[in-house]
Write a protein that holds these residues in place. Structure first.
Motif, PDB file in Angstrom:
ATOM      1  N   ILE A   1       0.839  -1.205   0.000  1.00  0.00           N
ATOM      2  CA  ILE A   1       0.000   0.000   0.000  1.00  0.00           C
ATOM      3  C   ILE A   1       0.873   1.254   0.000  1.00  0.00           C
ATOM      4  O   ILE A   1       0.596   2.225  -0.717  1.00  0.00           O
ATOM      5  CB  ILE A   1      -0.951  -0.011   1.210  1.00  0.00           C
ATOM      6  CG1 ILE A   1      -1.943  -1.175   1.091  1.00  0.00           C
ATOM      7  CG2 ILE A   1      -1.697   1.310   1.326  1.00  0.00           C
ATOM      8  CD1 ILE A   1      -2.823  -1.345   2.298  1.00  0.00           C
ATOM      9  N   SER A   2       1.932   1.229   0.786  1.00  0.00           N
ATOM     10  CA  SER A   2       2.847   2.367   0.835  1.00  0.00           C
ATOM     11  C   SER A   2       3.495   2.612  -0.529  1.00  0.00           C
ATOM     12  O   SER A   2       3.579   3.749  -0.992  1.00  0.00           O
ATOM     13  CB  SER A   2       3.922   2.110   1.896  1.00  0.00           C
ATOM     14  OG  SER A   2       4.932   3.086   1.822  1.00  0.00           O
ATOM     15  N   MET A   3       3.949   1.549  -1.177  1.00  0.00           N
ATOM     16  CA  MET A   3       4.571   1.685  -2.498  1.00  0.00           C
ATOM     17  C   MET A   3       3.575   2.220  -3.521  1.00  0.00           C
ATOM     18  O   MET A   3       3.905   3.092  -4.338  1.00  0.00           O
ATOM     19  CB  MET A   3       5.129   0.340  -2.954  1.00  0.00           C
ATOM     20  CG  MET A   3       6.308  -0.156  -2.143  1.00  0.00           C
ATOM     21  SD  MET A   3       6.860  -1.809  -2.638  1.00  0.00           S
ATOM     22  CE  MET A   3       7.339  -1.522  -4.340  1.00  0.00           C
ATOM     23  N   LEU A   4       2.352   1.717  -3.480  1.00  0.00           N
ATOM     24  CA  LEU A   4       1.346   2.130  -4.447  1.00  0.00           C
ATOM     25  C   LEU A   4       0.974   3.597  -4.267  1.00  0.00           C
ATOM     26  O   LEU A   4       0.900   4.361  -5.248  1.00  0.00           O
ATOM     27  CB  LEU A   4       0.102   1.247  -4.312  1.00  0.00           C
ATOM     28  CG  LEU A   4      -0.996   1.431  -5.362  1.00  0.00           C
ATOM     29  CD1 LEU A   4      -0.451   1.156  -6.754  1.00  0.00           C
ATOM     30  CD2 LEU A   4      -2.178   0.506  -5.070  1.00  0.00           C
ATOM     31  N   LEU A   5       0.766   4.024  -3.027  1.00  0.00           N
ATOM     32  CA  LEU A   5       0.405   5.417  -2.761  1.00  0.00           C
ATOM     33  C   LEU A   5       1.554   6.364  -3.113  1.00  0.00           C
ATOM     34  O   LEU A   5       1.334   7.433  -3.694  1.00  0.00           O
ATOM     35  CB  LEU A   5       0.019   5.589  -1.299  1.00  0.00           C
ATOM     36  CG  LEU A   5      -1.287   4.920  -0.852  1.00  0.00           C
ATOM     37  CD1 LEU A   5      -1.476   5.075   0.653  1.00  0.00           C
ATOM     38  CD2 LEU A   5      -2.475   5.494  -1.595  1.00  0.00           C
ATOM     39  N   THR A   6       2.778   5.963  -2.765  1.00  0.00           N
ATOM     40  CA  THR A   6       3.929   6.815  -3.065  1.00  0.00           C
ATOM     41  C   THR A   6       4.159   6.923  -4.556  1.00  0.00           C
ATOM     42  O   THR A   6       4.459   8.010  -5.077  1.00  0.00           O
ATOM     43  CB  THR A   6       5.193   6.261  -2.374  1.00  0.00           C
ATOM     44  OG1 THR A   6       4.939   6.110  -0.979  1.00  0.00           O
ATOM     45  CG2 THR A   6       6.362   7.198  -2.563  1.00  0.00           C
ATOM     46  N   PHE A   7       4.020   5.809  -5.268  1.00  0.00           N
ATOM     47  CA  PHE A   7       4.242   5.821  -6.719  1.00  0.00           C
ATOM     48  C   PHE A   7       3.218   6.700  -7.425  1.00  0.00           C
ATOM     49  O   PHE A   7       3.572   7.529  -8.272  1.00  0.00           O
ATOM     50  CB  PHE A   7       4.182   4.404  -7.277  1.00  0.00           C
ATOM     51  CG  PHE A   7       4.302   4.344  -8.772  1.00  0.00           C
ATOM     52  CD1 PHE A   7       5.543   4.379  -9.377  1.00  0.00           C
ATOM     53  CD2 PHE A   7       3.168   4.272  -9.578  1.00  0.00           C
ATOM     54  CE1 PHE A   7       5.668   4.339 -10.765  1.00  0.00           C
ATOM     55  CE2 PHE A   7       3.282   4.238 -10.951  1.00  0.00           C
ATOM     56  CZ  PHE A   7       4.529   4.272 -11.543  1.00  0.00           C
ATOM     57  N   THR A   8       1.947   6.528  -7.092  1.00  0.00           N
ATOM     58  CA  THR A   8       0.915   7.330  -7.749  1.00  0.00           C
ATOM     59  C   THR A   8       1.061   8.812  -7.423  1.00  0.00           C
ATOM     60  O   THR A   8       0.806   9.668  -8.270  1.00  0.00           O
ATOM     61  CB  THR A   8      -0.484   6.843  -7.337  1.00  0.00           C
ATOM     62  OG1 THR A   8      -0.589   6.830  -5.900  1.00  0.00           O
ATOM     63  CG2 THR A   8      -0.743   5.442  -7.856  1.00  0.00           C
TER      64      THR A   8
ATOM     65  N   SER B   1      -1.072  -0.493 -11.055  1.00  0.00           N
ATOM     66  CA  SER B   1      -1.632  -1.035  -9.811  1.00  0.00           C
ATOM     67  C   SER B   1      -1.952  -2.519  -9.954  1.00  0.00           C
ATOM     68  O   SER B   1      -1.670  -3.313  -9.051  1.00  0.00           O
ATOM     69  CB  SER B   1      -2.894  -0.254  -9.433  1.00  0.00           C
ATOM     70  OG  SER B   1      -2.626   1.123  -9.300  1.00  0.00           O
ATOM     71  N   THR B   2      -2.516  -2.900 -11.097  1.00  0.00           N
ATOM     72  CA  THR B   2      -2.855  -4.303 -11.333  1.00  0.00           C
ATOM     73  C   THR B   2      -1.606  -5.168 -11.379  1.00  0.00           C
ATOM     74  O   THR B   2      -1.555  -6.263 -10.795  1.00  0.00           O
ATOM     75  CB  THR B   2      -3.639  -4.453 -12.649  1.00  0.00           C
ATOM     76  OG1 THR B   2      -4.796  -3.608 -12.608  1.00  0.00           O
ATOM     77  CG2 THR B   2      -4.075  -5.888 -12.856  1.00  0.00           C
ATOM     78  N   ILE B   3      -0.563  -4.683 -12.064  1.00  0.00           N
ATOM     79  CA  ILE B   3       0.695  -5.434 -12.142  1.00  0.00           C
ATOM     80  C   ILE B   3       1.304  -5.609 -10.758  1.00  0.00           C
ATOM     81  O   ILE B   3       1.783  -6.695 -10.398  1.00  0.00           O
ATOM     82  CB  ILE B   3       1.679  -4.723 -13.094  1.00  0.00           C
ATOM     83  CG1 ILE B   3       1.175  -4.796 -14.535  1.00  0.00           C
ATOM     84  CG2 ILE B   3       3.072  -5.350 -12.999  1.00  0.00           C
ATOM     85  CD1 ILE B   3       2.005  -4.005 -15.517  1.00  0.00           C
ATOM     86  N   MET B   4       1.284  -4.552  -9.963  1.00  0.00           N
ATOM     87  CA  MET B   4       1.846  -4.635  -8.612  1.00  0.00           C
ATOM     88  C   MET B   4       1.058  -5.610  -7.745  1.00  0.00           C
ATOM     89  O   MET B   4       1.646  -6.386  -6.973  1.00  0.00           O
ATOM     90  CB  MET B   4       1.861  -3.245  -7.968  1.00  0.00           C
ATOM     91  CG  MET B   4       2.849  -2.288  -8.595  1.00  0.00           C
ATOM     92  SD  MET B   4       2.816  -0.639  -7.831  1.00  0.00           S
ATOM     93  CE  MET B   4       3.426  -1.025  -6.192  1.00  0.00           C
ATOM     94  N   ILE B   5      -0.267  -5.605  -7.878  1.00  0.00           N
ATOM     95  CA  ILE B   5      -1.098  -6.512  -7.079  1.00  0.00           C
ATOM     96  C   ILE B   5      -0.820  -7.965  -7.437  1.00  0.00           C
ATOM     97  O   ILE B   5      -0.586  -8.813  -6.563  1.00  0.00           O
ATOM     98  CB  ILE B   5      -2.593  -6.181  -7.276  1.00  0.00           C
ATOM     99  CG1 ILE B   5      -2.924  -4.833  -6.633  1.00  0.00           C
ATOM    100  CG2 ILE B   5      -3.469  -7.277  -6.683  1.00  0.00           C
ATOM    101  CD1 ILE B   5      -4.320  -4.338  -6.952  1.00  0.00           C
TER     102      ILE B   5
ATOM    103  N   LYS C   1       0.939 -10.946  -5.184  1.00  0.00           N
ATOM    104  CA  LYS C   1       0.260 -12.217  -4.928  1.00  0.00           C
ATOM    105  C   LYS C   1       1.094 -13.395  -5.419  1.00  0.00           C
ATOM    106  O   LYS C   1       1.213 -14.421  -4.747  1.00  0.00           O
ATOM    107  CB  LYS C   1      -1.115 -12.226  -5.607  1.00  0.00           C
ATOM    108  CG  LYS C   1      -2.143 -11.346  -4.937  1.00  0.00           C
ATOM    109  CD  LYS C   1      -3.485 -11.486  -5.629  1.00  0.00           C
ATOM    110  CE  LYS C   1      -4.544 -10.654  -4.913  1.00  0.00           C
ATOM    111  NZ  LYS C   1      -5.872 -10.778  -5.586  1.00  0.00           N
ATOM    112  N   HIS C   2       1.689 -13.246  -6.608  1.00  0.00           N
ATOM    113  CA  HIS C   2       2.493 -14.329  -7.170  1.00  0.00           C
ATOM    114  C   HIS C   2       3.740 -14.583  -6.332  1.00  0.00           C
ATOM    115  O   HIS C   2       4.077 -15.727  -6.006  1.00  0.00           O
ATOM    116  CB  HIS C   2       2.887 -13.977  -8.610  1.00  0.00           C
ATOM    117  CG  HIS C   2       3.747 -15.010  -9.266  1.00  0.00           C
ATOM    118  ND1 HIS C   2       3.266 -16.243  -9.651  1.00  0.00           N
ATOM    119  CD2 HIS C   2       5.080 -14.997  -9.604  1.00  0.00           C
ATOM    120  CE1 HIS C   2       4.249 -16.948 -10.199  1.00  0.00           C
ATOM    121  NE2 HIS C   2       5.352 -16.218 -10.182  1.00  0.00           N
TER     122      HIS C   2
END
Length: 268
Positions: A191-198, A248-252, A256-257
């Motif tokens: 979540i931190s990476m996603l928020l910071t990146f966007t 976001s989809t790629i990161m999710i 998971k993978h």
């Protein structure tokens, strides 16, 4: 018990809110495909000419790569700087958390124009690349997002006991951190990476004032298009929105993978 009328009213309110939020996005996407849309309810025609013009423009590709570079570097630097601090505050010294909470609020109190003016005055005579100053400044401004996301991940469990048990079992400090702490806070890290990146990917004020036309990111390029071509700016806005969804989809799925394979290897 919630009555049937209350459920209907709640669903109606939620539907209105969703339509209110989605309608501008849908209108922007439709406008990006329109030939002319001025005085009619629907566009007079549909075309992909604006998309072809934008994609074939070298300025678009350069701006996209710059925004991507800015987002990735800012995310990595923010995580590398703030994750050890949050770990130390939660595991070793919880008393400093009140001070950290106060510090994390400070970026919200500093307007972008004041921050840029201060940065220029301080570093103008020092041979430091302005791009590095920009990345560090955006990392600092993303501190509230990064800190809160990581700090929330430490609330669920007694990480101090887990960390000390790993040390007793023979792991070194870094090994215990990577093997015990990181897997258990992976959601907070994501979540931190996603928020910071966007936040860094769409940053405009600092980039435009500090570097101007020398480093034209996607948001700066978008603002320039808005002054010249409405359809082209709508196309860029649509691509910008879809690109963030794709990232976001790629990161999710990557998370998971990766953690799925880690859990399977542990079971094996």
């Amino acid at each position: 018990m919630v009555s049937k009328k209350e459920k209907i009213a709640a669903r109606f309110i939620m539907t209105v809110l969703i339509i209110y939020l989605i309608a501008p996005i849908i209108a922007t996407i439709i406008y990006s495909f329109s030939t002319v849309w001025v005085k009619t309810i629907l566009p007079e025609g549909i075309t992909i000419k604006w998309y072809l013009q934008l994609v074939s423009n070298s300025d678009f590709g350069t701006a996209l790569l710059r925004s991507l570079l800015l987002g990735v570097l800012t995310t990595l630097i923010s995580l590398a700087c703030f994750l050890p601090v949050v770990f130390y505050a939660n595991v070793y010294n919880p008393k400093i958390k009140s001070k950290l909470h106060f510090i994390t609020v400070l970026p919200f109190t500093i307007p972008g124009i004041i921050l840029v003016t201060g940065l220029i005055r301080v570093y103008s005579a020092i041979p430091v690349p302005k791009l590095l100053i920009l990345i560090l400044a955006i990392s600092l401004l993303s501190l509230p997002l990064t800190y809160q996301s990581l700090d929330n991940a430490f609330i669920a469990r007694n990480f101090r006991a887990m960390f000390e048990q790993a040390l007793v079992l023979g792991d070194r400090t870094v090994e215990a951190f990577l093997k015990v702490i990181v897997p258990n806070i992976r959601v907070g890290i994501f979540i931190s990476m996603l928020l910071t990146f966007t936040s860094a990917f769409g940053e405009y004020v600092l980039t435009n004032l500090l570097l101007g036309g020398n480093f034209e990111t996607l948001k700066v390029y978008m603002y320039r298009l808005m002054q010249s071509n409405g359809q082209a700016s709508s196309v860029l806005t649509t691509i910008y929105f879809l690109f963030l969804i794709l990232v976001s989809t790629i990161m999710i799925f990557s998370m998971k993978h990766y953690w799925g394979k880690k859990s399977l290897s542990k079971k094996g």
